[in-house]
Design a protein around this motif. Structure first.
Motif, PDB file in Angstrom:
ATOM      1  N   ILE A  84       0.857  -1.195  -0.076  1.00  0.00           N
ATOM      2  CA  ILE A  84      -0.073  -0.125  -0.074  1.00  0.00           C
ATOM      3  C   ILE A  84       0.928   1.237   0.081  1.00  0.00           C
ATOM      4  CG2 ILE A  84      -0.352   0.105   2.555  1.00  0.00           C
ATOM      5  CD1 ILE A  84      -2.907   1.020   2.206  1.00  0.00           C
ATOM      6  N   CYS A  85       0.350   2.112  -0.806  1.00  0.00           N
ATOM      7  CA  CYS A  85       1.069   3.723  -0.604  1.00  0.00           C
ATOM      8  C   CYS A  85       0.515   4.598  -0.879  1.00  0.00           C
ATOM      9  CB  CYS A  85       2.419   3.530  -1.596  1.00  0.00           C
ATOM     10  SG  CYS A  85       2.069   3.578  -3.099  1.00  0.00           S
ATOM     11  N   ALA A  86       0.724   6.059  -0.590  1.00  0.00           N
ATOM     12  CA  ALA A  86       0.028   7.049  -1.159  1.00  0.00           C
ATOM     13  C   ALA A  86       0.994   7.592  -2.132  1.00  0.00           C
ATOM     14  CB  ALA A  86      -0.121   8.087   0.042  1.00  0.00           C
ATOM     15  N   SER A  87       0.425   8.431  -3.252  1.00  0.00           N
ATOM     16  CA  SER A  87       1.339   8.823  -4.281  1.00  0.00           C
ATOM     17  C   SER A  87       0.734   9.907  -5.097  1.00  0.00           C
ATOM     18  CB  SER A  87       1.682   7.559  -5.104  1.00  0.00           C
ATOM     19  OG  SER A  87       2.483   7.976  -6.055  1.00  0.00           O
ATOM     20  N   THR A  88       1.763  10.836  -5.555  1.00  0.00           N
ATOM     21  CA  THR A  88       1.343  11.824  -6.663  1.00  0.00           C
ATOM     22  C   THR A  88       1.343  11.080  -8.039  1.00  0.00           C
ATOM     23  OG1 THR A  88       3.584  12.448  -6.726  1.00  0.00           O
ATOM     24  CG2 THR A  88       2.124  13.769  -5.235  1.00  0.00           C
ATOM     25  N   GLY A  89       1.464   9.974  -8.006  1.00  0.00           N
ATOM     26  CA  GLY A  89       1.409   8.925  -9.304  1.00  0.00           C
ATOM     27  C   GLY A  89       2.753   8.350  -9.748  1.00  0.00           C
ATOM     28  N   ASN A  90       4.001   8.652  -9.354  1.00  0.00           N
ATOM     29  CA  ASN A  90       5.131   7.844  -9.750  1.00  0.00           C
ATOM     30  C   ASN A  90       5.297   6.747  -8.774  1.00  0.00           C
ATOM     31  OD1 ASN A  90       6.115   8.850 -12.278  1.00  0.00           O
ATOM     32  ND2 ASN A  90       7.018  10.615 -11.232  1.00  0.00           N
ATOM     33  N   THR A  91       5.342   6.948  -7.600  1.00  0.00           N
ATOM     34  CA  THR A  91       5.342   5.734  -6.629  1.00  0.00           C
ATOM     35  C   THR A  91       4.231   4.805  -6.657  1.00  0.00           C
ATOM     36  OG1 THR A  91       6.312   7.272  -4.952  1.00  0.00           O
ATOM     37  CG2 THR A  91       5.436   5.150  -4.131  1.00  0.00           C
ATOM     38  N   THR A 107      -2.845  -1.460  -3.289  1.00  0.00           N
ATOM     39  CA  THR A 107      -3.470  -0.753  -3.408  1.00  0.00           C
ATOM     40  C   THR A 107      -3.081   0.739  -3.037  1.00  0.00           C
ATOM     41  OG1 THR A 107      -4.767  -2.308  -1.638  1.00  0.00           O
ATOM     42  CG2 THR A 107      -5.553   0.052  -1.779  1.00  0.00           C
ATOM     43  N   LEU A 108      -3.375   1.473  -3.974  1.00  0.00           N
ATOM     44  CA  LEU A 108      -2.823   3.092  -4.127  1.00  0.00           C
ATOM     45  C   LEU A 108      -3.803   3.940  -3.647  1.00  0.00           C
ATOM     46  CD1 LEU A 108      -1.557   2.431  -7.677  1.00  0.00           C
ATOM     47  CD2 LEU A 108      -0.206   2.145  -5.570  1.00  0.00           C
ATOM     48  N   ALA A 109      -3.338   4.829  -2.689  1.00  0.00           N
ATOM     49  CA  ALA A 109      -4.001   6.212  -2.528  1.00  0.00           C
ATOM     50  C   ALA A 109      -3.589   7.348  -2.959  1.00  0.00           C
ATOM     51  CB  ALA A 109      -4.273   6.255  -0.725  1.00  0.00           C
ATOM     52  N   ILE A 110      -4.550   7.888  -4.010  1.00  0.00           N
ATOM     53  CA  ILE A 110      -3.769   9.080  -4.558  1.00  0.00           C
ATOM     54  C   ILE A 110      -4.793  10.214  -4.567  1.00  0.00           C
ATOM     55  CG2 ILE A 110      -2.916   7.659  -6.482  1.00  0.00           C
ATOM     56  CD1 ILE A 110      -5.188   8.181  -8.169  1.00  0.00           C
ATOM     57  N   ALA A 128      -3.306  -2.528 -10.178  1.00  0.00           N
ATOM     58  CA  ALA A 128      -3.580  -2.089  -8.839  1.00  0.00           C
ATOM     59  C   ALA A 128      -4.977  -1.660  -8.472  1.00  0.00           C
ATOM     60  CB  ALA A 128      -2.523  -0.884  -8.529  1.00  0.00           C
ATOM     61  N   VAL A 129      -5.344  -1.690  -7.246  1.00  0.00           N
ATOM     62  CA  VAL A 129      -6.697  -0.920  -6.777  1.00  0.00           C
ATOM     63  C   VAL A 129      -6.220   0.554  -6.461  1.00  0.00           C
ATOM     64  CG1 VAL A 129      -8.325  -1.007  -4.986  1.00  0.00           C
ATOM     65  CG2 VAL A 129      -7.496  -3.255  -5.920  1.00  0.00           C
ATOM     66  N   LEU A 130      -7.169   1.356  -7.207  1.00  0.00           N
ATOM     67  CA  LEU A 130      -6.817   2.935  -6.811  1.00  0.00           C
ATOM     68  C   LEU A 130      -7.894   3.277  -6.128  1.00  0.00           C
ATOM     69  CD1 LEU A 130      -5.468   2.409  -9.794  1.00  0.00           C
ATOM     70  CD2 LEU A 130      -5.121   4.673  -9.756  1.00  0.00           C
ATOM     71  N   LEU A 131      -7.446   4.102  -5.274  1.00  0.00           N
ATOM     72  CA  LEU A 131      -8.541   5.025  -4.091  1.00  0.00           C
ATOM     73  C   LEU A 131      -8.158   6.312  -4.313  1.00  0.00           C
ATOM     74  CD1 LEU A 131      -7.869   2.759  -1.012  1.00  0.00           C
ATOM     75  CD2 LEU A 131      -9.565   2.330  -2.978  1.00  0.00           C
ATOM     76  N   GLY A 132      -9.250   6.940  -4.797  1.00  0.00           N
ATOM     77  CA  GLY A 132      -8.997   8.613  -4.972  1.00  0.00           C
ATOM     78  C   GLY A 132      -9.369   9.145  -3.677  1.00  0.00           C
ATOM     79  N   LEU A 133      -8.670   9.781  -3.016  1.00  0.00           N
ATOM     80  CA  LEU A 133      -8.751  10.580  -1.808  1.00  0.00           C
ATOM     81  C   LEU A 133      -8.788  12.005  -1.853  1.00  0.00           C
ATOM     82  CD1 LEU A 133      -7.992   7.777  -0.931  1.00  0.00           C
ATOM     83  CD2 LEU A 133      -6.695   8.732   1.150  1.00  0.00           C
ATOM     84  N   ASP A 134      -9.850  12.674  -1.166  1.00  0.00           N
ATOM     85  CA  ASP A 134      -9.645  14.046  -1.026  1.00  0.00           C
ATOM     86  C   ASP A 134      -8.494  14.708  -0.206  1.00  0.00           C
ATOM     87  OD1 ASP A 134     -12.188  14.062  -2.195  1.00  0.00           O
ATOM     88  OD2 ASP A 134     -13.507  14.237  -0.484  1.00  0.00           O
ATOM     89  N   GLY A 135      -8.158  16.188  -0.649  1.00  0.00           N
ATOM     90  CA  GLY A 135      -7.332  16.756   0.134  1.00  0.00           C
ATOM     91  C   GLY A 135      -6.038  16.572   0.027  1.00  0.00           C
TER      92      GLY A 135
END
Ligand code: F0G
Length: 353
Positions: A84-91, A107-110, A128-135
């Motif tokens: 799992i990671c948060a990312s601006t895209g490249n990670t 799982t990717l939190a973007i 990957a599973v993408l999760l679009g997060l606010d903020g």
């Protein structure tokens, strides 16, 4: 370093330098690392000896692959059941590819609506599973760290994972080997502040091992709308065209500040217009099509040359962190769309410049 054609990837090539990786960990690789050091044609303005460390040539098109190879090798050794990671895209793109290679779910939190299309395409394609997060990124990273505390079966592959920086420091080892010495300055874009920290560590190790006489001065470049390291305070609503470095609370901020101070370096901020001018110049005058965040390193270097911070005659390496194909929507603004022309020799000849 291994001769071309037999490059085994970061873990196998640098295992002895990767002190934090468990000895029994596998050497997962997609062929990352061993990227070219390309001499500048005109970007040094005849004033400095400038080279580009072209990290866009990594397997998923960014420097993240160096650290991801090590982090995922470590995750396998630790028995992780997913990444799992948060990312601006490249990670995210890198985690998706190395997770697929390892057979681990990702799982990717973007930050919703703020990731360049090429990076999204890579992550989706690799399953990957993408999760679009606010903020924004900062909120996404905080959420991922909290979620991971509830799910110890998952490996966090953000740069808060120490194996990521271990992998990324290998770029500094390569620069010293390719140049035959350390440069006087290293110019590098700064977002979450992991990569500049990793370069500082790598150069330190080269000096300790006697492969370089001195530590290069680190020039950390931020976008003016997302410049917490320059301001010395977090930025609550960071904004920049360079979405990769749209970060207001860098997780490795303290480490980066220490690395820059130890090298007698500097942080500086450049405007989006300066980033886009450098982006265009790199593609059209150097033939190096890098993404906007990468161009920040050249924009910052130009600033530092103009102010006299970087002296005439200096040897400088600017890191181009990611490939231009990552951000196709921005890229097409650099030139004209195809002009319709009949498929005849005469029509093509008439259309020639
Ligand atoms: N350049 C590019 C192309 C990046 O993707 C990043 C970071 C940086 C520079 C800055 O490196 O964060 O170590 O200071 N991208 C992260 C991501 C945040 O999620 O892909 P940093």
């Amino acid at each position: 370093m291994n001769p071309p054609g037999r490059w085994p990837g970061i873990v196998a090539a640098f295992r002895h330098e990767l002190g934090l990786l468990p000895a029994g960990a596998p050497a997962l690789s997609l062929g990352e690392g061993n990227t070219p050091l390309v001499p500048a044609r005109r970007a040094g303005r005849g004033q400095i000896d400038l080279h580009f460390k072209w990290e866009g040539s990594n397997p998923t098109g960014s420097f993240k692959d160096r650290g991801m190879a090590v982090a995922v090798s470590g995750a396998i050794a630790a028995g992780a059941r997913g990444l799992i990671c948060a990312s601006t895209g490249n990670t995210a793109a890198s985690a998706a590819a190395y997770g697929a290679r390892a057979g681990l779910p990702v799982t990717l939190a973007i930050p919703a609506g703020h990731v360049a299309q090429g990076k999204l395409a890579q992550a989706v394609a690799c399953g990957a599973v993408l999760l679009g997060l606010d903020g924004g990124f900062d909120a996404a990273l905080a959420a991922v760290r909290e979620a991971a505390a509830l799910r110890p079966d998952l490996a966090v592959v953000n740069s808060v994972n120490p194996l990521r920086l271990e992998g990324q420091k290998t770029a500094a080892h390569e620069v010293v080997a390719q140049l035959g010495r350390a440069p006087d300055w290293l110019a590098i874009p700064v977002g979450n502040a992991g990569n500049i920290t990793a370069y500082g560590r790598g150069f330190d190790e080269c000096r300790a091992a006697g492969r370089a006489a001195a530590q290069p001065r680190l020039l950390g470049v931020q976008a003016a709308g997302a410049a917490p390291m320059v301001r010395g305070a977090p930025v609550d609503a960071p904004e920049t065209v360079a979405t990769a470095i749209r970060i207001g609370r860098p997780a490795s901020g303290d480490l980066a500040r220490a690395a820059v101070a130890a090298s007698d370096g500097r942080f500086l901020a450049v405007s989006d217009d300066e980033i886009l001018a450098a982006y265009r110049f790199l593609a059209q005058e150097e033939g190096l099509f890098a993404e906007p965040a990468s161009a920040a390193s050249l924009a910052g270097l130009w600033r530092a040359l103009e102010s006299g911070l970087v002296a005439q005659g200096a040897t400088v390496v600017a890191v181009l962190t990611g490939h231009g194909l990552k951000d196709p929507e921005r890229a097409v603004t650099l030139g004209a769309a195809p002009r319709p022309v009949a498929a005849t020799g005469a029509a093509v000849a008439a259309a020639l410049p």
